[in-house]
Design a protein around this motif. Structure first.
Motif, PDB file in Angstrom:
ATOM      1  N   MET A  40       0.844  -1.188  -0.136  1.00 16.80           N
ATOM      2  CA  MET A  40       0.236   0.091   0.054  1.00 16.80           C
ATOM      3  C   MET A  40       0.950   1.230  -0.197  1.00 16.80           C
ATOM      4  O   MET A  40       0.877   1.979   0.882  1.00 16.80           O
ATOM      5  CB  MET A  40      -0.950   0.028   1.213  1.00 16.80           C
ATOM      6  CG  MET A  40      -1.844  -1.233   1.232  1.00 16.80           C
ATOM      7  SD  MET A  40      -3.152  -1.111  -0.041  1.00 16.80           S
ATOM      8  CE  MET A  40      -4.217   0.053   0.540  1.00 16.80           C
ATOM      9  N   ARG A  41       1.550   1.495  -1.124  1.00 17.33           N
ATOM     10  CA  ARG A  41       2.585   2.635  -1.085  1.00 17.33           C
ATOM     11  C   ARG A  41       1.944   3.956  -0.927  1.00 17.33           C
ATOM     12  O   ARG A  41       2.436   4.814  -0.217  1.00 17.33           O
ATOM     13  CB  ARG A  41       3.246   2.444  -2.642  1.00 17.33           C
ATOM     14  CG  ARG A  41       4.437   1.435  -2.686  1.00 17.33           C
ATOM     15  CD  ARG A  41       5.307   1.547  -3.717  1.00 17.33           C
ATOM     16  NE  ARG A  41       6.100   0.754  -3.926  1.00 17.33           N
ATOM     17  CZ  ARG A  41       7.402   0.713  -3.333  1.00 17.33           C
ATOM     18  NH1 ARG A  41       7.813   1.801  -2.743  1.00 17.33           N
ATOM     19  NH2 ARG A  41       8.410  -0.115  -3.459  1.00 17.33           N
ATOM     20  N   VAL A  42       1.056   3.965  -1.433  1.00 17.74           N
ATOM     21  CA  VAL A  42       0.169   5.532  -1.481  1.00 17.74           C
ATOM     22  C   VAL A  42      -0.139   5.767  -0.090  1.00 17.74           C
ATOM     23  O   VAL A  42      -0.130   7.042   0.586  1.00 17.74           O
ATOM     24  CB  VAL A  42      -0.820   5.660  -2.372  1.00 17.74           C
ATOM     25  CG1 VAL A  42      -1.431   6.881  -2.458  1.00 17.74           C
ATOM     26  CG2 VAL A  42      -0.153   5.545  -3.886  1.00 17.74           C
ATOM     27  N   GLY A  43      -0.809   4.698   0.651  1.00 22.85           N
ATOM     28  CA  GLY A  43      -1.255   4.914   2.015  1.00 22.85           C
ATOM     29  C   GLY A  43      -0.082   5.295   2.874  1.00 22.85           C
ATOM     30  O   GLY A  43      -0.153   6.004   3.580  1.00 22.85           O
ATOM     31  N   VAL A  44       1.215   4.683   2.660  1.00 23.48           N
ATOM     32  CA  VAL A  44       2.159   4.629   3.664  1.00 23.48           C
ATOM     33  C   VAL A  44       2.779   6.160   3.425  1.00 23.48           C
ATOM     34  O   VAL A  44       3.304   6.681   4.097  1.00 23.48           O
ATOM     35  CB  VAL A  44       3.323   3.610   3.316  1.00 23.48           C
ATOM     36  CG1 VAL A  44       4.544   3.728   4.075  1.00 23.48           C
ATOM     37  CG2 VAL A  44       2.513   2.380   3.850  1.00 23.48           C
ATOM     38  N   ILE A  45       2.689   6.675   2.143  1.00 24.33           N
ATOM     39  CA  ILE A  45       3.231   7.962   1.614  1.00 24.33           C
ATOM     40  C   ILE A  45       2.480   8.935   2.315  1.00 24.33           C
ATOM     41  O   ILE A  45       2.980   9.774   3.117  1.00 24.33           O
ATOM     42  CB  ILE A  45       3.226   8.039   0.208  1.00 24.33           C
ATOM     43  CG1 ILE A  45       4.309   7.104  -0.405  1.00 24.33           C
ATOM     44  CG2 ILE A  45       3.599   9.604  -0.246  1.00 24.33           C
ATOM     45  CD1 ILE A  45       4.097   7.322  -1.808  1.00 24.33           C
ATOM     46  N   GLY A  46       1.039   8.790   2.349  1.00 27.46           N
ATOM     47  CA  GLY A  46       0.335   9.318   3.051  1.00 27.46           C
ATOM     48  C   GLY A  46       0.602   9.796   4.653  1.00 27.46           C
ATOM     49  O   GLY A  46       0.396  10.571   5.284  1.00 27.46           O
ATOM     50  N   ILE A  47       0.650   8.454   5.129  1.00 33.87           N
ATOM     51  CA  ILE A  47       1.124   8.695   6.565  1.00 33.87           C
ATOM     52  C   ILE A  47       2.342   9.397   6.938  1.00 33.87           C
ATOM     53  O   ILE A  47       2.635  10.048   7.949  1.00 33.87           O
ATOM     54  CB  ILE A  47       1.270   7.188   7.048  1.00 33.87           C
ATOM     55  CG1 ILE A  47      -0.181   6.146   7.042  1.00 33.87           C
ATOM     56  CG2 ILE A  47       1.874   7.043   8.442  1.00 33.87           C
ATOM     57  CD1 ILE A  47      -0.098   4.822   7.384  1.00 33.87           C
ATOM     58  N   ALA A  48       3.326   9.383   5.946  1.00 30.73           N
ATOM     59  CA  ALA A  48       4.681   9.784   6.177  1.00 30.73           C
ATOM     60  C   ALA A  48       4.606  11.316   5.940  1.00 30.73           C
ATOM     61  O   ALA A  48       5.259  12.079   7.043  1.00 30.73           O
ATOM     62  CB  ALA A  48       5.759   9.225   4.880  1.00 30.73           C
ATOM     63  N   LEU A 293      -5.326   4.999  -4.589  1.00 36.51           N
ATOM     64  CA  LEU A 293      -4.885   4.713  -3.493  1.00 36.51           C
ATOM     65  C   LEU A 293      -4.837   3.233  -3.233  1.00 36.51           C
ATOM     66  O   LEU A 293      -4.122   2.825  -2.444  1.00 36.51           O
ATOM     67  CB  LEU A 293      -5.833   5.460  -2.530  1.00 36.51           C
ATOM     68  CG  LEU A 293      -5.603   4.944  -0.978  1.00 36.51           C
ATOM     69  CD1 LEU A 293      -4.305   5.617  -0.276  1.00 36.51           C
ATOM     70  CD2 LEU A 293      -6.574   5.633   0.071  1.00 36.51           C
ATOM     71  N   GLY A 294      -5.695   2.463  -3.856  1.00 38.98           N
ATOM     72  CA  GLY A 294      -5.693   1.301  -3.592  1.00 38.98           C
ATOM     73  C   GLY A 294      -4.435   0.206  -4.314  1.00 38.98           C
ATOM     74  O   GLY A 294      -3.449   1.012  -4.561  1.00 38.98           O
ATOM     75  N   ALA A 295      -4.325  -0.997  -3.783  1.00 37.94           N
ATOM     76  CA  ALA A 295      -3.298  -1.886  -4.043  1.00 37.94           C
ATOM     77  C   ALA A 295      -3.587  -2.438  -5.496  1.00 37.94           C
ATOM     78  O   ALA A 295      -4.679  -2.933  -5.800  1.00 37.94           O
ATOM     79  CB  ALA A 295      -3.057  -2.643  -3.169  1.00 37.94           C
ATOM     80  N   GLN A 296      -2.388  -2.907  -6.422  1.00 35.19           N
ATOM     81  CA  GLN A 296      -2.894  -3.725  -7.586  1.00 35.19           C
ATOM     82  C   GLN A 296      -2.311  -4.931  -7.305  1.00 35.19           C
ATOM     83  O   GLN A 296      -1.204  -5.459  -7.342  1.00 35.19           O
ATOM     84  CB  GLN A 296      -1.944  -2.805  -9.023  1.00 35.19           C
ATOM     85  CG  GLN A 296      -1.866  -3.642 -10.027  1.00 35.19           C
ATOM     86  CD  GLN A 296      -3.457  -3.842 -10.580  1.00 35.19           C
ATOM     87  OE1 GLN A 296      -4.295  -4.954  -9.923  1.00 35.19           O
ATOM     88  NE2 GLN A 296      -4.005  -3.297 -11.450  1.00 35.19           N
ATOM     89  N   ILE A 297      -3.438  -5.996  -6.783  1.00 35.14           N
ATOM     90  CA  ILE A 297      -3.107  -6.982  -6.511  1.00 35.14           C
ATOM     91  C   ILE A 297      -3.773  -7.963  -7.510  1.00 35.14           C
ATOM     92  O   ILE A 297      -3.439  -9.311  -7.562  1.00 35.14           O
ATOM     93  CB  ILE A 297      -3.316  -7.536  -5.180  1.00 35.14           C
ATOM     94  CG1 ILE A 297      -4.981  -7.479  -4.758  1.00 35.14           C
ATOM     95  CG2 ILE A 297      -2.790  -6.764  -4.024  1.00 35.14           C
ATOM     96  CD1 ILE A 297      -5.346  -7.694  -3.444  1.00 35.14           C
ATOM     97  N   ASP A 298      -4.433  -7.624  -8.361  1.00 35.52           N
ATOM     98  CA  ASP A 298      -5.164  -8.468  -9.483  1.00 35.52           C
ATOM     99  C   ASP A 298      -4.488  -8.315 -10.751  1.00 35.52           C
ATOM    100  O   ASP A 298      -4.218  -7.084 -11.146  1.00 35.52           O
ATOM    101  CB  ASP A 298      -6.603  -8.051  -9.386  1.00 35.52           C
ATOM    102  CG  ASP A 298      -7.371  -8.229  -8.275  1.00 35.52           C
ATOM    103  OD1 ASP A 298      -7.830  -9.348  -8.171  1.00 35.52           O
ATOM    104  OD2 ASP A 298      -7.493  -7.341  -7.651  1.00 35.52           O
TER     105      ASP A 298
END
Length: 335
Positions: A40-48, A293-298
């Motif tokens: 979840m890169r974008v979410g972690v960037i947001g937290i940072a 924001l979501g993860a590309q897991i599919d």
């Protein structure tokens, strides 16, 4: 003493941020906690960035100002680097699939136990012109229902399903293959993912790709070992010995595949179609999160004899019951 303590804390923070940005450098992309963070890169960037703003609130304290500015700098550098890695995989969510091109059109959609229903799934297949459809968490009953509906519209499909428990949708994986591609048989000797099933179908006449519908287990704490084994198994199907087109809910991003690459591929020799055409950072899960924001897991991946032409995450189906978005890909045979 305070300066030394601050330097040590800064070093620890820097190390943690470096691992979060590029765990592949230390082979930690499949490690517990790290695997979840990097997905979840974008979410972690947001937290940072939020933490950076909070830290700036203490910049007025002269004694801790150098430490605060150092931490803020580290958080900003992390955000830029991780954001750049994410964006490099492609944010183009407006690509068109040409169903009349004669190319192979592949659709994958985790249905969360048949939630969208027969009519909706058949409609999406009709509208996209999909030739092969990978449906994790989809029962044989629903797969047959979709095939029967499409056959009535002059578009017949073969149905292949594997299950752990046929009555529980999440423990089923279904693969639909257009009859226009010839007859296929499920290869029961190909092996399987450990917890959730994978379907491997081979052409009866040897003319055509091996189609795989897969569903590696999610990397939750109690399943980490099985998750790693599942990813190793699906990578082994992309060993370059035959033509393979594989799709499904991989419960993993390109970061998690780093140690499984071979000969320029993303997973074994297979390339991820979406990232190859600039759409690999468009989130397919969960549907409550916007695509950016979501993860590309599919994913849909294919051996090098298939050239990705276009890919799209379908974002207009977020209210049909499943927490995954469909991914549609156009592949052109080159060899």
């Amino acid at each position: 003493m305070l300066a030394i303590l601050g330097a040590l804390v800064a070093l620890v923070v820097a190390a943690c941020l470096a691992i979060a940005a590029w765990p592949q450098a230390l082979g930690l992309e499949q490690a517990p906690i790290v695997a979840q963070v990097v997905s979840m890169r974008v979410g972690v960037i947001g937290i940072a960035l939020v933490l950076a703003l909070i830290a700036l609130g203490f910049v007025g304290w002269r004694r801790v100002r150098p430490f605060v500015l150092g931490i803020v700098s580290l958080l900003l550098v992390f955000s830029l680097v991780s954001g750049g890695i994410h964006a490099s995989r492609g944010l183009d969510d407006g690509q068109s699939i040409d169903r009349d091109s004669g190319d192979l059109v592949v659709l994958t959609w985790n249905t969360l136990g048949d939630e969208p229903g027969v009519d909706e799934i058949a409609r999406v297949i009709d509208e996209t012109g999909a030739d092969a459809v990978m449906l994790p968490e989809t029962t044989l009953e629903l797969g047959v229902g979709v095939a029967e509906l499409l056959r009535g519209r002059g578009n017949p499909f073969w149905v292949h399903t594997s299950w752990v428990d046929p009555a529980y949708g999440a423990l089923n994986t279904t693969l639909l293959i257009s009859a226009a591609l010839g007859e296929y048989t499920t290869d029961l000797s190909a092996g399987d993912t450990r917890t959730l099933p994978t379907v491997v179908a081979r052409p009866d006449d040897g003319d055509g790709p091996v189609f795989v519908a897969t569903h590696p287990v999610a990397p939750v704490p109690q399943q980490m070992r099985n998750w790693r084994a599942d990813l190793e198994f699906v990578a082994s199907l992309c060993d370059g010995s035959e033509s393979v087109v594989m799709g499904g809910d991989f419960n993993s991003t390109l970061d998690h595949w780093w140690g499984l690459r071979a000969e320029g591929g993303d997973l074994g020799v297979c390339r991820d179609a979406a990232s190859a055409v600039g759409a690999g950072a468009v989130g397919s899960w969960p549907t409550w999160a916007p695509p950016w924001l979501g993860a590309q897991i599919d994913h849909v991946v294919a051996t090098p004899d298939w050239e990705p032409v276009a890919a799209r995450v379908l974002t207009g189906l977020d209210d049909v019951g499943t927490d995954h978005r469909p991914v549609i890909v156009q592949l052109r045979q080159t060899g």
